[in-house]
Design a protein around this motif. Structure first.
Motif, PDB file in Angstrom:
ATOM      1  N   UNK A  87       0.835  -1.207   0.000  1.00  8.33           N
ATOM      2  CA  UNK A  87       0.000   0.000   0.000  1.00  8.33           C
ATOM      3  C   UNK A  87       0.866   1.252   0.000  1.00  8.33           C
ATOM      4  N   UNK A  88       1.874   1.282   0.857  1.00  9.02           N
ATOM      5  CA  UNK A  88       2.730   2.462   0.948  1.00  9.02           C
ATOM      6  C   UNK A  88       3.562   2.627  -0.324  1.00  9.02           C
ATOM      7  N   UNK A  89       3.980   1.512  -0.913  1.00  6.20           N
ATOM      8  CA  UNK A  89       4.728   1.592  -2.177  1.00  6.20           C
ATOM      9  C   UNK A  89       3.880   2.225  -3.267  1.00  6.20           C
ATOM     10  N   UNK A  90       2.612   1.825  -3.358  1.00  6.19           N
ATOM     11  CA  UNK A  90       1.726   2.425  -4.359  1.00  6.19           C
ATOM     12  C   UNK A  90       1.489   3.903  -4.063  1.00  6.19           C
ATOM     13  N   UNK A  91       1.437   4.252  -2.781  1.00  7.10           N
ATOM     14  CA  UNK A  91       1.299   5.659  -2.403  1.00  7.10           C
ATOM     15  C   UNK A  91       2.489   6.465  -2.909  1.00  7.10           C
ATOM     16  N   UNK A  92       3.691   5.938  -2.685  1.00  7.19           N
ATOM     17  CA  UNK A  92       4.903   6.625  -3.126  1.00  7.19           C
ATOM     18  C   UNK A  92       4.929   6.728  -4.646  1.00  7.19           C
ATOM     19  N   UNK A  93       4.602   5.638  -5.325  1.00  5.74           N
ATOM     20  CA  UNK A  93       4.634   5.644  -6.797  1.00  5.74           C
ATOM     21  C   UNK A  93       3.643   6.650  -7.373  1.00  5.74           C
ATOM     22  N   UNK A 108       6.955   4.642 -13.232  1.00 10.00           N
ATOM     23  CA  UNK A 108       7.582   4.733 -11.909  1.00 10.00           C
ATOM     24  C   UNK A 108       7.647   3.339 -11.290  1.00 10.00           C
ATOM     25  N   UNK A 109       8.658   2.583 -11.670  1.00 11.02           N
ATOM     26  CA  UNK A 109       8.848   1.255 -11.106  1.00 11.02           C
ATOM     27  C   UNK A 109       9.318   1.318  -9.667  1.00 11.02           C
ATOM     28  N   UNK A 110       8.921   0.350  -8.880  1.00 14.45           N
ATOM     29  CA  UNK A 110       9.263   0.366  -7.455  1.00 14.45           C
ATOM     30  C   UNK A 110      10.770   0.321  -7.219  1.00 14.45           C
ATOM     31  N   UNK A 111      11.504  -0.333  -8.113  1.00 14.64           N
ATOM     32  CA  UNK A 111      12.946  -0.480  -7.924  1.00 14.64           C
ATOM     33  C   UNK A 111      13.756   0.482  -8.787  1.00 14.64           C
ATOM     34  N   UNK A 112      13.092   1.362  -9.529  1.00 13.69           N
ATOM     35  CA  UNK A 112      13.834   2.338 -10.345  1.00 13.69           C
ATOM     36  C   UNK A 112      14.309   3.498  -9.482  1.00 13.69           C
ATOM     37  N   UNK A 113      15.525   3.905  -9.683  1.00 10.42           N
ATOM     38  CA  UNK A 113      16.080   5.009  -8.882  1.00 10.42           C
ATOM     39  C   UNK A 113      15.382   6.317  -9.255  1.00 10.42           C
ATOM     40  N   UNK A 114      15.113   7.148  -8.246  1.00  7.21           N
ATOM     41  CA  UNK A 114      14.488   8.443  -8.504  1.00  7.21           C
ATOM     42  C   UNK A 114      15.331   9.271  -9.485  1.00  7.21           C
ATOM     43  N   UNK A 115      16.637   9.178  -9.370  1.00  4.65           N
ATOM     44  CA  UNK A 115      17.523   9.919 -10.276  1.00  4.65           C
ATOM     45  C   UNK A 115      17.298   9.483 -11.710  1.00  4.65           C
ATOM     46  N   UNK A 116      17.134   8.179 -11.901  1.00  4.17           N
ATOM     47  CA  UNK A 116      16.883   7.648 -13.242  1.00  4.17           C
ATOM     48  C   UNK A 116      15.530   8.115 -13.780  1.00  4.17           C
ATOM     49  N   UNK A 117      14.567   8.298 -12.892  1.00  2.84           N
ATOM     50  CA  UNK A 117      13.233   8.733 -13.292  1.00  2.84           C
ATOM     51  C   UNK A 117      13.193  10.205 -13.696  1.00  2.84           C
ATOM     52  N   UNK A 147      16.646   7.828   0.454  1.00  2.00           N
ATOM     53  CA  UNK A 147      15.967   6.572   0.090  1.00  2.00           C
ATOM     54  C   UNK A 147      15.744   6.607  -1.420  1.00  2.00           C
ATOM     55  N   UNK A 148      16.713   6.120  -2.205  1.00  2.00           N
ATOM     56  CA  UNK A 148      16.786   6.452  -3.633  1.00  2.00           C
ATOM     57  C   UNK A 148      15.830   5.731  -4.570  1.00  2.00           C
ATOM     58  N   UNK A 149      14.981   4.836  -4.081  1.00  2.00           N
ATOM     59  CA  UNK A 149      13.993   4.180  -4.931  1.00  2.00           C
ATOM     60  C   UNK A 149      12.633   4.228  -4.244  1.00  2.00           C
ATOM     61  N   UNK A 150      11.531   4.113  -4.998  1.00  2.00           N
ATOM     62  CA  UNK A 150      10.207   4.073  -4.374  1.00  2.00           C
ATOM     63  C   UNK A 150      10.089   2.961  -3.339  1.00  2.00           C
ATOM     64  N   UNK A 151      10.674   1.796  -3.618  1.00  2.00           N
ATOM     65  CA  UNK A 151      10.593   0.684  -2.672  1.00  2.00           C
ATOM     66  C   UNK A 151      11.301   1.015  -1.364  1.00  2.00           C
ATOM     67  N   UNK A 152      12.497   1.594  -1.466  1.00  2.00           N
ATOM     68  CA  UNK A 152      13.247   1.959  -0.256  1.00  2.00           C
ATOM     69  C   UNK A 152      12.519   3.051   0.517  1.00  2.00           C
ATOM     70  N   UNK A 153      11.962   4.013  -0.196  1.00  2.00           N
ATOM     71  CA  UNK A 153      11.236   5.092   0.461  1.00  2.00           C
ATOM     72  C   UNK A 153       9.973   4.569   1.126  1.00  2.00           C
ATOM     73  N   UNK A 154       9.298   3.635   0.480  1.00  2.00           N
ATOM     74  CA  UNK A 154       8.082   3.054   1.060  1.00  2.00           C
ATOM     75  C   UNK A 154       8.396   2.296   2.348  1.00  2.00           C
ATOM     76  N   UNK A 155       9.514   1.576   2.356  1.00  2.00           N
ATOM     77  CA  UNK A 155       9.899   0.843   3.566  1.00  2.00           C
ATOM     78  C   UNK A 155      10.142   1.814   4.720  1.00  2.00           C
TER      79      UNK A 155
END
Length: 246
Positions: A87-93, A108-117, A147-155
């Protein structure tokens, strides 16, 4: 710029006999929020569009939206940890996609780096503000860079929203989250591919050692296992760093 707007701006410059002008078509509703997130900006503060937005927001950075944040916490409270993270990952994405101007989260993939996005400092601040309002938490300006990826930020956000004591009860879990975040930005198809393979092999070796039954490990391994179980978070992370060489 749209041709009509550009021609109007050119005509205004000619009418005033301006010889050094900068013309930009700025989406103030997006730009102001990020540009003034840390502090007010006198540089743009007197512009009519900016003044209206600042006054509508109460003269500064918007405060947390308690109703949505409370609803989010209540929703997470009745879920298993894995579902909470989804749920939190989808919120971040979704908020990351909105900050980038996308209509969907497809890019916006969960494991894609924000810098890459395509995140820069302003977009990172906008995402911080959006997530602060959605979670009701005061978040640091360096949130996206820490927290450089959506997954890391969601955690990270889940740990802030759900007071289940999980991180405190298991020494080293937070450090493992940091390790996962650091590894997630390596490019498997690029020059990091060989390094990823080496890291994967060492992780597997470490996991195999960790999973060995205590009775079969011998005195030395049993001592290491006992030390890890009693170690602080910093000590566990030091052990991982030493074993993996990263």
């Amino acid at each position: 710029m749209a041709p009509a707007a550009a021609i109007v701006a050119l005509q205004q410059a000619l009418d005033h006999d301006d010889v050094a002008v900068a013309v930009a078509d700025i989406q103030w509703e997006r730009f102001v929020h990020g540009y003034t997130a840390v502090r007010p900006s006198p540089f743009i503060g007197d512009l009519p569009a900016v003044r209206r937005m600042t006054e509508a927001a109460g003269g500064g950075e918007p405060g947390p939206a308690e109703a949505p944040a409370s609803a989010l916490r209540q929703r997470l409270a009745g879920m298993p940890a894995a579902e909470q993270l989804l749920v939190v990952t989808e919120l971040v994405r979704s908020h990351a996609a909105a900050a980038l101007g996308h209509t969907t989260t497809d890019e916006v993939g969960a494991q894609r780096a924000f810098k890459e996005l395509g995140f820069d400092s302003l977009i990172a601040l906008e995402l911080r503000n959006r997530l602060g309002a959605a979670t009701g938490r005061k978040l640091p300006a360096t949130l996206v860079f820490d927290h450089p990826t959506p997954a890391a930020l969601a955690a990270f956000l889940r740990s802030q929203l759900v007071e289940d004591g999980g991180a405190a009860a298991a020494p080293g879990i937070a450090e493992l989250d940091k390790l996962e975040s650091a590894l997630s930005v390596l490019d498997p198809a690029g020059e990091d591919g060989e390094r990823r393979a080496e890291i994967a092999a060492r992780l597997q070796a470490l996991l195999a050692t960790w999973n060995e039954p205590r009775a079969a490990t011998g005195d030395g391994a049993a001592e290491v296992t006992e030390q890890l179980q009693e170690a602080t978070a910093d000590e566990v992370f030091d052990f991982i760093e030493k074993e993996l060489g990263i």
